[in-house]
Design a protein around this motif. Structure first.
Motif, mmCIF file in Angstrom:
data_model
loop_
_atom_site.group_PDB
_atom_site.id
_atom_site.type_symbol
_atom_site.label_atom_id
_atom_site.label_comp_id
_atom_site.label_asym_id
_atom_site.label_seq_id
_atom_site.Cartn_x
_atom_site.Cartn_y
_atom_site.Cartn_z
ATOM 1 N N LEU A 413 0.821 -1.211 0.000
ATOM 2 C CA LEU A 413 0.000 0.000 0.000
ATOM 3 C C LEU A 413 0.857 1.264 0.000
ATOM 4 O O LEU A 413 0.562 2.225 -0.720
ATOM 5 N N ASP A 414 1.934 1.278 0.773
ATOM 6 C CA ASP A 414 2.783 2.470 0.801
ATOM 7 C C ASP A 414 3.407 2.721 -0.570
ATOM 8 O O ASP A 414 3.497 3.875 -1.022
ATOM 9 N N ALA A 416 2.159 1.823 -3.474
ATOM 10 C CA ALA A 416 1.099 2.278 -4.373
ATOM 11 C C ALA A 416 0.727 3.735 -4.084
ATOM 12 O O ALA A 416 0.429 4.503 -5.009
ATOM 13 N N ARG A 417 0.757 4.128 -2.817
ATOM 14 C CA ARG A 417 0.505 5.540 -2.479
ATOM 15 C C ARG A 417 1.610 6.431 -3.051
ATOM 16 O O ARG A 417 1.338 7.527 -3.556
ATOM 17 N N GLU A 418 2.859 5.956 -2.980
ATOM 18 C CA GLU A 418 3.968 6.751 -3.490
ATOM 19 C C GLU A 418 3.878 6.907 -5.002
ATOM 20 O O GLU A 418 4.182 7.979 -5.549
ATOM 21 N N ALA A 428 -4.000 5.521 -3.802
ATOM 22 C CA ALA A 428 -2.994 4.510 -4.135
ATOM 23 C C ALA A 428 -3.205 4.030 -5.559
ATOM 24 O O ALA A 428 -4.321 3.640 -5.927
ATOM 25 N N ARG A 429 -2.143 4.053 -6.362
ATOM 26 C CA ARG A 429 -2.200 3.536 -7.730
ATOM 27 C C ARG A 429 -1.453 2.211 -7.776
ATOM 28 O O ARG A 429 -0.242 2.148 -7.568
ATOM 29 N N TRP A 430 -2.196 1.136 -8.061
ATOM 30 C CA TRP A 430 -1.615 -0.200 -8.069
ATOM 31 C C TRP A 430 -0.847 -0.444 -9.360
ATOM 32 O O TRP A 430 -1.272 -0.020 -10.438
ATOM 33 N N GLN A 453 -7.002 -1.171 -11.214
ATOM 34 C CA GLN A 453 -7.205 -0.355 -10.018
ATOM 35 C C GLN A 453 -8.396 -0.819 -9.171
ATOM 36 O O GLN A 453 -8.265 -0.966 -7.957
ATOM 37 N N ALA A 482 -8.060 3.675 -0.020
ATOM 38 C CA ALA A 482 -6.952 4.194 -0.823
ATOM 39 C C ALA A 482 -7.216 4.007 -2.311
ATOM 40 O O ALA A 482 -6.893 4.876 -3.134
ATOM 41 N N THR A 483 -7.804 2.869 -2.665
ATOM 42 C CA THR A 483 -8.108 2.598 -4.070
ATOM 43 C C THR A 483 -9.174 3.542 -4.591
ATOM 44 O O THR A 483 -9.035 4.133 -5.675
#
Length: 720
Positions: A413-414, A416-418, A428-430, A453, A482-483
Motif C-alpha cells: 500500500l505504501d 502504491a501511495r507513493e 494509491a495507484r496499483w 485499479q 486508498a483505491t
C-alpha cells in the motif's frame, strides 16, 4: 441427489502414456510447485525446454501483441518446461553500471499538467540488443526474475547428465486429483519402476518414492541445480551461480545455493544414502528395492534445524488430507446427466482447472500468468490478471485461498501511495506488472492500464458476499479507501460528467499507438461507476458517512459511446472499435453486475457483433469466459455454454487442463482456467435464477449457496 465428488473428480484424472513436450503434471501448494514428466520426476528437461517462435513472442516481453499468423492449433508447437518455483525465489542480475528507475520515465502532458510514466523500456525481447537510452527501463522491466530452484530426476549413478525418454517403455503416469499426487508406472531396461511424487500442502517440500529392482543396478534419484533459463539481456551476462553442500549424515545433506545476490537453502533427506552427482547435484541411492527422497526449500542461507525432517509418508498423508478437504468443502458442478457430447469436455476442464489453480495461484502473492510452472514475463505477476486467477476461489466457496494473497496489497500500500503521489494523485495507484517488492515494471503498455485499479475492491466484495464479518471489513477497508480515493481523483470532469482521460490504454490493449488520445473505454467507465458505489457501501457497513466525491463520480461517469450499428464502442475516441485482442466492452455487463451506465439491449447487440465478427486468432483464453458471462447475464445459457466451448486455437485445453496461447512463450495461460470457473459460477447463478438450459444439458451444482445471489445475478450496492 448429492454429487459423488470423489467419483466426479477422479473420472477426470489425466494420464500420460508417452513423452511429449506438453505432457507434464504439477504438484504443489500455491507457494511452491514442481512440474514432472512421464517419469513422475523431472528426468527429461531437454524434451520440455521452450523453443521460442520469433514471430509470435511479444516483443516488449510484457504485453505488446505479437504478430499473428493464422493457423490451426498444433500441440507440437508447444513445450512446458520442467521447473521448481516458489513465491519467494527471485533473483536480480548485476547491471554494468548503476541504474536509476527515473531513467525509465517519460513525462506526458495531461489535462492536469505533466505526469511521469515508466514507459522507457523499448520494444525488445530479452535477447535483443538494447539501445543505451533504454537500458535502465529494460533492466527494471526484467528484474527481478523468478528462479528455477532445482530439479528432481531419475538418473544413472555413473551418468550425471539428463536421460532420453526412449529408456521408458509401457508407461502409465497418472495425476490423482483427489489426493494431489503423481503415480508413474513404467519399465526401464526390463525393470518395472513405480514412482510416486507429491507436494506438501503446508511447506515448500516435495517427496518422492521409487519402487524398483532398477535401484540395485546403479540408478537413483538426484537433486540437480540447472542453470537458470537463459532469458537475459545482452548486458546482463554472465550470470553467477554457486553451490555448497554440507553432509550432516549419509541420509541428510543441505545445499546453500546463490544466484547472483540471492541465497536459498535446499534440504535433501533419504532412506538411502546421498553422494555427489555432477558438478552441483546430489543423488540418493540404495541397494534395496525402495527409495524415499524428501526435498525441502527455504529462502536465505539459514540452515535447517536438525529436527526439521519429514518422511515421504508424512508428506503423502498431509497432501491426501488437504486435497480431500479441498474437493469436499468447495463448490462442485456435475454435468454427468447431460446428453450433449460436449458436456464431458466442459466438466473435464472445470475439474482440472480447479486443481491447476490451487497448485499455481493460491499463494501469498498474486501469481504469474503461468503460475509456478515456468516464467512468463520474468515470472512477475500482473495485477490486472489477479481477478482472473483468484476470483473463482470466492465464487466456488474457497475464499480462504484468495485471502492468502490479500496481505500483498497491505504490504504494497505504501508503494502504491507513493506511485500516486509521484504522479500528482491522491490515494494509491496499483502497479500492472510487479513482484513482491510492488515496484512497477517499465513498459510501453502496462503503465497506461487502469483496469487493475478497482480489482482489489471487486475481490474484497466477492469475499464479503460469501460470508465475512465486520472484522474482515475493518481489516481491509484501508485498501478500499486508498483505491477509491485514487479512482475518484484520476478522472476528469467535463460538462457535469466524469471521464477517464488520456494517456490511457484499456483492457483491450490494441490501442497502444493511440495511448495519448484514448479516453473513456466502455468497460472501465462501468467499472469505475460500480466500484466507487461499492466503496461507499463499505463505509455504510462500517458506520461511516458516505464519501460525497465517490458518490458524485460513481453517479456521474459519462455514458459509453454507442456506434451507428447500435453496439458499444470499445473506447470513445478514434479508432472507436478494433476487432481484435480482448472484446473488453462485453465485461461491462456480465463480468460486472448491472449498472445504470449499461443498456442490456445494446449489450446484447454488442455480443452478437463480437460473436460474428471478432478476430479470434488474436483473442486470449479468458475472452471466451467473458463472452459466456455476458450471455449468462443476458439469460442466454445456450450461448454461454457455446462461448465456453467455442472452437478456436486460443480455447484449447490440453490433457493436463492447460490452455496454450503462443508457441515458445505461453504454453499455458492460467487466467483462462480461472475465467472458466468464474463464468461457470455465473452460469449456475443464472440457471438458479430461472434461465433455461439448452436441450441436452443437465447441471447439478453444490456449494454455491454461500455466495450471495446478487453478487452474480442482480448486481451489488449502487446498481439498480
Amino acid at each position: 441427489m448429492a454429487i459423488d465428488r470423489r467419483r466426479l473428480v477422479r473420472r477426470h484424472n489425466p494420464v500420460i502414456t508417452s513423452a511429449h513436450p506438453t505432457e507434464v503434471f504439477t504438484v504443489g501448494n500455491g507457494d511452491a510447485a514442481l512440474t514432472v514428466d512421464l517419469s513422475g520426476l523431472q528426468s527429461f528437461p531437454e524434451v520440455h525446454r521452450l523453443r521460442p517462435d520469433p514471430l509470435r513472442v511479444p516483443r516488449d516481453g510484457l504485453d505488446a501483441l505479437p504478430e499473428q499468423r493464422p493457423r490451426a492449433f498444433d500441440r507440437d508447437d508447444f513445450q512446458i518446461p520442467l521447473q521448481t518455483q516458489s513465491g519467494w525465489g527471485w533473483y536480480e542480475t548485476r547491471p554494468t553500471r548503476p541504474l536509476e528507475l527515473a531513467e525509465a520515465e517519460t513525462t506526458h502532458a495531461t489535462e492536469r499538467g505533466p505526469v511521469p510514466y515508466l514507459d522507457r523500456m523499448g520494444l525488445q525481447r530479452p535477447g535483443d540488443p538494447i539501445a543505451p537510452e533504454f537500458t535502465a527501463g529494460a533492466w527494471f522491466h526484467y528484474n527481478p526474475r523468478r528462479a528455477h530452484l532445482g530439479r528432481l530426476a531419475l538418473v544413472r549413478l555413473d551418468h550425471p547428465g539428463p536421460l532420453d525418454p526412449s529408456i521408458i517403455d509401457d508407461a502409465l503416469t497418472t495425476l490423482d486429483l483427489w489426493s494431489g499426487r503423481v503415480d508413474a508406472d513404467y519399465s526401464v531396461l526390463g525393470h518395472r519402476v513405480q514412482v510416486t511424487t507429491v507436494g506438501d500442502p503446508d511447506a515448500d517440500r516435495f517427496a518422492v518414492q521409487v519402487r524398483s529392482s532398477l535401484l540395485a543396478e546403479g540408478w537413483g534419484v538426484a537433486w540437480v541445480f540447472d542453470p537458470q533459463p537463459d532469458d537475459l539481456a545482452p548486458f546482463e551476462h554472465p550470470l553467477e551461480e554457486t553451490t555448497s553442500w554440507e553432509a550432516r549424515s549419509p541420509q541428510d545433506w543441505i545445499a546453500r545455493r546463490t544466484v547472483e545476490a540471492t541465497a536459498y537453502a535446499v534440504h535433501v533427506t533419504t532412506t538411502g544414502e546421498l553422494r555427489e552427482h555432477g558438478p552441483d547435484g546430489v543423488v540418493a541411492a540404495t541397494d534395496r528395492p525402495e527409495l524415499d527422497v524428501v526435498v525441502a526449500l527455504r529462502p536465505g542461507p539459514a540452515a535447517f534445524d536438525r529436527t526439521e525432517r519429514s518422511t515421504f509418508t508424512d508428506v503423502c498423508s498431509a497432501a491426501a488430507e488437504w486435497w480431500c478437504r479441498y474437493w469436499e468443502n468447495g463448490s462442485a458442478v456435475d454435468l454427468g446427466d447431460s446428453t450433449d457430447e460436449r458436456a464431458t469436455e466442459l466438466e473435464r476442464r472445470l475439474v482440472l482447472s480447479q486443481y491447476l489453480l490451487a497448485v499455481n495461484c493460491a499463494g501469498r502473492t498474486p501469481p504469474a500468468e503461468t503460475g509456478l510452472t515456468y516464467n512468463s514475463w520474468s515470472g512477475k505477476f500482473h495485477l490486472e490478471m489477479h481477478w482472473w486467477h483468484a476470483a473463482h476461489f470466492a465464487l466456488w466457496n474457497r475464499g480462504a485461498l484468495l485471502e492468502r494473497s490479500l496481505d500483498f496489497y497491505h504490504r504494497s500500500l505504501d508503494a502504491a501511495r507513493e506511485t500516486a503521489r509521484h504522479q500528482g494523485y491522491r490515494g494509491a495507484r496499483w502497479p500492472k506488472q510487479t513482484d513482491p517488492s510492488a515496484r512497477e515494471s517499465p513498459s510501453n503498455i502496462g503503465v497506461f492500464l487502469v483496469w487493475q485499479q478497482p480489482h482489489v475492491i471487486h475481490l474484497l466484495e466477492l469475499l464479503h458476499a460469501s460470508g465475512r464479518d465486520e472484522a474482515f471489513l475493518r481489516r481491509h477497508y484501508p485498501l478500499v479507501e486508498a483505491t477509491a480515493t485514487f479512482m475518484a481523483d484520476v478522472v476528469a470532469e467535463r460538462n457535469d460528467s466524469f471521464t477517464l482521460p488520456p494517456p490511457l490504454i484499456p483492457a483491450q490493449e490494441s490501442y497502444l499507438a493511440e495511448r495519448e488520445t484514448t479516453a473513456d473505454p466502455t468497460f472501465e467507465l462501468a467499472y469505475w461507476s460500480w466500484a466507487l458505489a461499492v466503496a461507499n457501501t463499505w463505509r455504510e457497513r462500517l458506520g461511516l458517512v458516505e464519501d460525497p466525491r465517490w458518490r458524485r463520480v460513481s453517479e456521474g461517469m459519462r455514458s459509453p459511446t454507442v456506434l451507428d450499428d447500435g453496439t458499444y464502442a470499445a473506447v470513445a475516441t478514434p479508432p472507436f472499435l478494433v476487432r481484435k485482442d480482448h472484446p473488453s466492452m462485453l465485461m461491462a455487463y456480465g463480468w460486472l453486475p448491472p449498472t445504470e451506465l449499461i443498456d442490456p439491449s445494446i449489450m446484447s447487440a454488442t455480443l452478437d457483433s463480437v460473436w460474428e465478427h471478432w478476430d479470434l486468432q488474436s483473442s486470449w483464453g479468458w475472452d471466451y469466459p467473458v463472452m459466456a458471462m455476458t450471455a449468462a447475464r443476458l439469460g442466454d445459457l445456450s450461448r454461454a455454454i457455446d462461448g465456453l466451448l467455442m472452437t478456436s486455437p486460443k480455447n484449447v485445453y490440453l490433457n493436463n487442463g492447460h490452455n496454450p496461447q503462443m508457441p515458445g512463450f505461453l504454453s499455458l495461460y492460467l487466467p483462462a482456467n480461472g475465467g472458466l470457473l468464474a463464468a461457470t459460477a455465473h452460469l449456475v447463478a443464472a440457471h438458479r435464477d430461472g434461465a433455461a438450459l439448452p436441450p441436452g444439458w443437465s447441471i447439478v451444482a453444490e456449494g454455491f449457496e454461500s455466495v450471495r445471489a446478487d453478487s452474480l445475478d442482480r448486481g451489488l450496492a449502487g446498481a439498480p
